[in-house]
Design a protein around this motif. Structure first.
Motif, short mmCIF file in Angstrom:
data_model
loop_
_atom_site.label_atom_id
_atom_site.label_comp_id
_atom_site.label_asym_id
_atom_site.label_seq_id
_atom_site.Cartn_x
_atom_site.Cartn_y
_atom_site.Cartn_z
N LEU A 67 6.86 18.20 18.36
CA LEU A 67 5.68 17.59 18.58
C LEU A 67 4.70 17.28 17.13
N ASN A 68 5.54 17.84 15.76
CA ASN A 68 4.82 16.83 14.71
C ASN A 68 5.27 15.39 14.92
N ASN A 69 6.22 14.96 15.01
CA ASN A 69 6.10 13.32 15.96
C ASN A 69 5.20 12.77 16.25
N ILE A 70 5.01 13.69 17.85
CA ILE A 70 3.79 13.37 18.61
C ILE A 70 2.39 13.02 18.10
N ALA A 71 2.08 14.36 17.08
CA ALA A 71 1.48 14.31 16.28
C ALA A 71 0.93 13.34 15.56
N LYS A 72 2.36 12.79 14.50
CA LYS A 72 2.27 11.74 13.82
C LYS A 72 1.75 10.09 14.71
N GLY A 89 5.39 11.72 5.11
CA GLY A 89 6.87 10.79 5.33
C GLY A 89 6.20 10.19 6.61
N ALA A 90 5.20 9.75 6.83
CA ALA A 90 4.94 8.89 7.75
C ALA A 90 4.67 7.50 7.89
N VAL A 91 5.63 6.24 8.32
CA VAL A 91 5.64 5.13 7.67
C VAL A 91 4.40 4.39 9.08
N GLN A 139 -0.98 4.96 8.66
CA GLN A 139 -0.87 6.47 8.85
C GLN A 139 -1.80 6.87 7.18
N THR A 140 -2.08 7.73 7.31
CA THR A 140 -2.75 8.74 5.68
C THR A 140 -1.81 9.64 5.30
N ASN A 141 -1.78 10.22 4.05
CA ASN A 141 -0.71 10.57 3.24
C ASN A 141 -1.02 12.60 4.17
N ARG A 142 -2.56 12.67 4.75
CA ARG A 142 -2.68 14.10 5.44
C ARG A 142 -3.28 13.86 6.54
N ILE A 143 -3.03 14.56 7.60
CA ILE A 143 -3.98 14.49 9.07
C ILE A 143 -4.54 15.99 8.73
N MET A 144 -6.29 15.44 8.64
CA MET A 144 -6.99 16.24 8.88
C MET A 144 -7.13 16.62 7.31
N GLU A 170 0.68 -1.22 0.35
CA GLU A 170 -0.36 -0.21 0.29
C GLU A 170 0.68 1.15 0.15
N SER A 171 2.08 1.19 0.22
CA SER A 171 2.42 2.81 1.18
C SER A 171 3.12 2.50 -0.53
N GLN A 172 3.60 1.87 -1.38
CA GLN A 172 4.35 1.40 -2.45
C GLN A 172 3.83 2.70 -3.64
N ALA A 173 2.28 1.90 -2.89
CA ALA A 173 1.22 2.45 -4.52
C ALA A 173 1.37 3.69 -3.93
N ASP A 174 0.76 4.56 -3.29
CA ASP A 174 0.80 5.83 -2.04
C ASP A 174 2.10 5.98 -2.89
N LYS A 175 3.05 6.57 -3.17
CA LYS A 175 4.28 6.81 -3.82
C LYS A 175 4.31 7.08 -4.91
N ALA A 176 3.76 5.90 -5.79
CA ALA A 176 3.84 5.67 -6.96
C ALA A 176 2.11 6.88 -7.36
N GLY A 177 1.33 7.22 -6.66
CA GLY A 177 0.40 7.68 -6.93
C GLY A 177 -1.21 6.90 -6.94
N GLY A 178 -0.97 5.62 -6.69
CA GLY A 178 -1.61 5.04 -6.94
C GLY A 178 -2.94 5.27 -5.80
N GLU A 179 -4.19 4.80 -6.14
CA GLU A 179 -4.93 4.49 -4.54
C GLU A 179 -5.05 3.71 -4.03
N LYS A 180 -5.11 3.67 -2.26
CA LYS A 180 -4.70 2.58 -1.54
C LYS A 180 -6.99 1.72 -1.80
N LYS A 181 -6.61 0.66 -1.58
CA LYS A 181 -7.45 0.00 -1.20
C LYS A 181 -7.72 -0.15 0.20
N SER A 182 -8.17 -0.06 0.87
CA SER A 182 -7.62 0.49 2.43
C SER A 182 -8.83 -0.85 2.85
#
Length: 291
Positions: A273-278, A112-114, A100-105, A69-81
């Protein structure tokens, strides 16, 4: 939140007001409280009713799916969650994994979150620069920059920028340049030189304080491209370069060695704080949206 500018999470250049610190503190407390609530509500094996199908961990299969799923994200593909799956076990296994998701809220870049328990191949030089590009120029980065610039504008943190539309425009472009330069220094340029992995690997399990300590420690400890633990030159050195570069485009009153040191410290605080949020975003996401 009045934080140093970092597009890969929460951020503005410097803490110039007590009000900004107060908003940040309250927001993080609410964020942490939601994470604790989500952990307290997590189902355990003893809650399984008679006749329910027992869900067994899939081990390597789960890790392989997360990696794919992560590799598909980096290639611009859609996730099937897992949420879209008809298998009730899929969601149960996905919840504690710290997905993780590509965006928070939807407005804070989080490329960059794995996800927890995920092993990925090393990032190539191209991959590091692409990661920084995603965090800097995704649509969410422009929205987040607008929010941060608006707060700084409302607090009049830089009187030299003036008021009105022109003043807000100055806040916006300074904030945007701060974010882009900081992101490229910490996620691409320095990691390329130091052969470090700039991604944040979610812990996703254990108690709240253990996970918080882990998130804070990632500011000074990271992985090399080969997977070994090392001093985080990318974060520490990259933020120093960004703080120094700001001397080139901020007003004279905001320049100099002392201000640069203050800004560097604010960037490190922002990174923590970024790391805690992630780390707790998957828990908060489950708390807010049931995912």
């Amino acid at each position: 939140m009045s934080l140093p500018a970092r597009h890969d999470g929460i951020g503005l250049r410097s803490y110039k007001s007590l009000g900004g610190r107060a908003v940040t503190t309250i927001a993080m407390l609410l964020f942490s409280a939601a994470a604790l609530w989500a952990q307290a509500q997590a189902p355990n094996a003893s809650d399984t009713k008679p006749g329910d199908k027992a869900c067994q961990p899939t081990g390597n299969n789960s890790a392989s799916q997360s990696q794919a799923e992560s590799q598909a994200d980096k290639a611009g593909g859609e996730k099937k969650s897992a949420e879209a799956s008809d298998d009730p076990c899929a969601l149960k296994q996905d919840e504690p994994e710290g997905r993780q998701t590509n965006r928070i809220m939807g407005v804070v870049p989080n490329f960059g979150a794995v996800s927890a328990n995920t092993q990925l191949p090393p990032l190539t030089t191209k991959g590091k620069f692409w990661l920084a590009t995603e965090d800097s120029f995704d649509y969410s980065s422009f929205i987040w920059t607008g929010i941060l610039a608006g707060q700084e504008f409302a607090l009049n943190n830089y009187p030299e920028f003036g008021q009105g539309a022109a003043g807000y425009g100055r806040y916006y472009w300074h904030t945007f340049v701060d974010g882009v330069s900081g992101t490229y220094f910490t996620e691409a340029i320095v990691p390329w030189i130091s052969h470090e992995d700039p991604r944040y690997y979610t812990m996703g399990h254990g108690g709240f304080f253990r996970r918080t300590y882990y998130a804070l420690s990632r500011v000074v400890i990271t992985r090399t491209d080969s997977g070994r633990a090392t001093f985080n030159w990318s974060e520490m050195g990259g933020n120093a370069l960004e703080a120094g570069l700001a001397n080139a485009y901020y007003p004279p009153q905001e320049r100099g060695a002392h201000q640069t040191a203050v800004n560097w410290g604010a960037q490190i605080e922002s990174a923590a704080l970024n790391n805690i949020a992630k780390e707790f975003w998957p828990d908060v996401r489950h708390f807010l949206f049931g995912k």
